[in-house]
Design a protein around this motif. Structure first.
Motif: not given
Ligand SMILES: Nc1ncnc2c1ncn2[C@@H]1O[C@H](COP(=O)(O)OP(=O)(O)OP(=O)(O)O)[C@@H](O)[C@H]1O
Ligand SMILES: [Mg+2]
Lengths: 298, 264
Positions: A167, A170-171, A174, A177, A181, A184-185, A187, B85-86, B92, B94, B101, B104-105, B107-108, B116, B153-154
């Motif tokens: 994980r 992957i983060a 991200a 990338n 964004v 915003a997740m 991270i 979460v926005q 947008r 990834f 993936e 998963i990102a 769900a950080h 997850v 994803r959000a």
């Protein structure tokens, strides 16, 4: 098999081993570029500093090998974190040239400070590996190369797994990338920047031990860093698989070229052959063999 | 659930973009924020999600409260952790990561791996098309699929409040209908609270419970969605229907918009 064919295969075998060891160092560069977009011109100096620390721990302080390697690893991780925090984070959002200049400056400082702190003589970094060559017909491989290549392969695979499956990996991709964004997740982007530099530190420590044991430890060791550029240009600046393939290509090409051309020109082919190849590659595939192209939907 | 009290936002220490915005989003409701280009809708969302900072913006006055607790000034990752979460406008994803993936990102902030997996299943059940495409690179999805992915994803962070920025932008009506349908279901089944920024007032007011209209960094109109739909100004500007029942051309509306200000 005839001797000439044998010679050719030996050159290739040697090139593969050396290439994997180049790939390990190039990985440090790729990790940083991938996650933070920074081009690290001090990768070779990282390797040199790590080797100096390990050999100093071994010789000056009489530490056992495992402890010396741990000190090297720990030191380089701390160095990576510290560097990100103190030098690179304040440069976030500045033009990419600022970061490049900072790493070039850093390289010069490390080349100056390393010998200042630990002396200028060439140290050796003996590993408990037999020095007896392994003969293949009239030719031979050295065990330290085999071990170095094995360790490199192991760590390349480990980092590959980390990026593809974990994980955190992957983060990190991200973040590479799209930073905004990723933020915003939830991270913590800066934390991953720091992690990338720390990982470059880990790779450098391993590379420092392997290359230091083969070449001896002094400022010259930083020159292995020069091979990073053809490797990453060939493989792609941001691809782990690319680092491996690029490393193998550079290792093989320089060995084969040196094996056949050096006898006529008196040496030095190793140093320029990879660069000639790099320039050729730039003309054909500017983003490298495995480098990312931006996805454009049509 | 979410309260903005008279907030002011300044970019680069000089550009005043929000001039005292107050709005409330009730728990479990869908609230829409309408307004023309440049009104400050996206800025409002970023002020809530903590993403202003990365753009050198700052909430200089007022407060943002989530369930009574102040969240303005907190870093983005903490705000996600607290359940807000926005989702950016413009899909947008990834693009270099696969669909799975991407999730998963998203769900950080989830610590528990079981959670997850459970969230991933939930997202796939809301958007089955994402399951079919799970191992494809997100960059190659269709526009509608990408919009589903960024919403999915959000949702991976199991948010209480989702801030959606123009999800209908550039999508075919049928796809928009599908996505809005899912939002309604999410609101009903998961008690998700939604703050929806839209240019398409007709659609947004059809979905939302409550609406706000923004202009020049201020809220100029607010009310239950149904009553906004009947409001003649909203009709004229955003639904493109004039008093006489004729549809106004885009150019006419745009021209008119330049002259007329909401509260003047
Ligand atoms: N990072 C920034 N720095 C300076 N000014 C900004 C920044 N971001 C937005 N602005 C300005 O703030 C104002 C509001 O922008 P915002 O993006 O919030 O509008 P919006 O209502 O979302 O518009 P749209 O419908 O076009 O997305 C605009 O005038 C814009 O130029
Ligand atoms: Mg906007």
């Amino acid at each position: 098999m005839s001797d000439t064919l044998n010679f050719f295969f030996l050159l290739i075998g040697n090139g593969v081993l050396i290439g994997l060891m180049y790939a390990l160092i190039a990985l440090g560069f790729v990790l940083v570029y991938k996650a933070t977009d920074a081009i690290n011109f001090a990768q070779g100096e990282f390797v040199m500093i790590a080797a100096i620390v390990v050999s100093a721990a071994l010789q000056a302080y009489g530490a056992p090998l495992w402890l010396a390697i741990l000190i090297g690893l720990g030191g380089m991780i701390a160095f990576g974190f510290g560097l990100e925090r103190s030098v690179l984070r304040p440069l976030l959002g500045r033009p990419i040239v600022a970061v490049i200049m900072a790493t070039i400056g850093l390289a010069a400082i490390l080349r100056g400070v390393g010998p200042l702190a630990f002396g200028t003589g060439v140290r050796n970094l003996p590993l408990p590996i037999s020095e007896d060559p392994i003969f293949l017909g009239p030719f031979f491989l050295t065990p330290v190369q085999l071990v170095g290549a094995g360790v490199s392969l192991l760590f390349l695979a480990a980092f590959g797994w980390f990026f593809m499956k974990s994980r955190q990996g992957i983060a990190m991709r991200a973040v590479a990338n799209n930073q905004q964004v990723a933020m915003a997740m939830g991270i913590h982007v800066e934390r991953y920047f720091a992690l990338a530099w720390a990982m470059a530190g880990v790779v450098s420590a391993l590379g420092g031990v392997i290359w230091g044991s083969m070449l001896g430890v002094d400022v010259q060791l930083a020159l292995v860093g020069l091979k990073v550029f053809p490797v990453v240009i060939l493989g792609g600046l941001d691809s782990i698989v690319g680092a491996i393939v690029g490393g193998l290509i550079v290792g093989i090409v320089e060995n084969v070229a040196a094996g056949y051309i050096d006898p006529y020109v008196g040496g030095g082919t190793k140093d320029f052959a990879p660069y000639a190849l790099m320039i050729l590659a730039l003309m054909i595939r500017p983003y490298g063999i495995f480098g990312k192209r931006t996805i454009e939907r049509v | 659930m979410l309260n903005l009290n008279n907030i002011e936002v300044i970019y680069n220490n000089v550009v005043l973009v929000l001039r005292g915005v107050s709005l409330q989003v009730k728990e479990g409701s869908i609230t829409t924020l309408l307004g023309a280009n440049g009104a400050g809708k996206t800025t409002t969302l970023k002020a809530i999600s903590g993403l202003l900072r990365a753009e050198r913006g700052e909430v200089t006055k007022g407060s943002v409260e989530l369930a009574g607790q102040r969240i303005d000034g907190k870093p983005a990752h903490e705000i996600v952790n607290q359940g807000v979460v926005q989702v950016f406008e413009g899909r947008r994803v990834f693009d270099q990561l696969t669909v799975e993936e991407n999730l998963i990102a998203g769900a950080h902030t989830q610590r528990d791996m079981g959670k997850v997996r459970q969230r991933t299943e939930a997202v796939y059940s809301y958007f089955p098309r994402l399951r079919e495409r799970r191992s494809q690179l997100a960059g190659y999805l269709s526009g509608g699929e990408q919009q589903m992915l960024v919403i999915g994803r959000a949702l991976m962070s199991d948010p209480k409040v989702i801030l959606l920025d123009e999800p209908s932008l550039g999508l075919a009506p049928l796809v928009v209908e599908e996505i809005f349908g899912r939002l309604k279901r999410l609101q009903q089944e998961e008690r998700l609270t939604v703050l929806l920024v839209e240019q398409n007032a007709n659609l947004a007011l059809g979905l939302a419970d409550h609406g706000y209209v923004m202009e020049n960094g201020r809220i100029v109109l607010e009310g239950p969605a149904a009553s906004l739909r009947d409001n003649s100004d909203v009709k004229e500007f955003y639904l493109g229907i004039s008093e006489h029942g004729a549809r106004k051309s885009y150019r006419e509306v745009k021209h008119y918009r330049r002259r007329k200000r909401w509260l003047s």
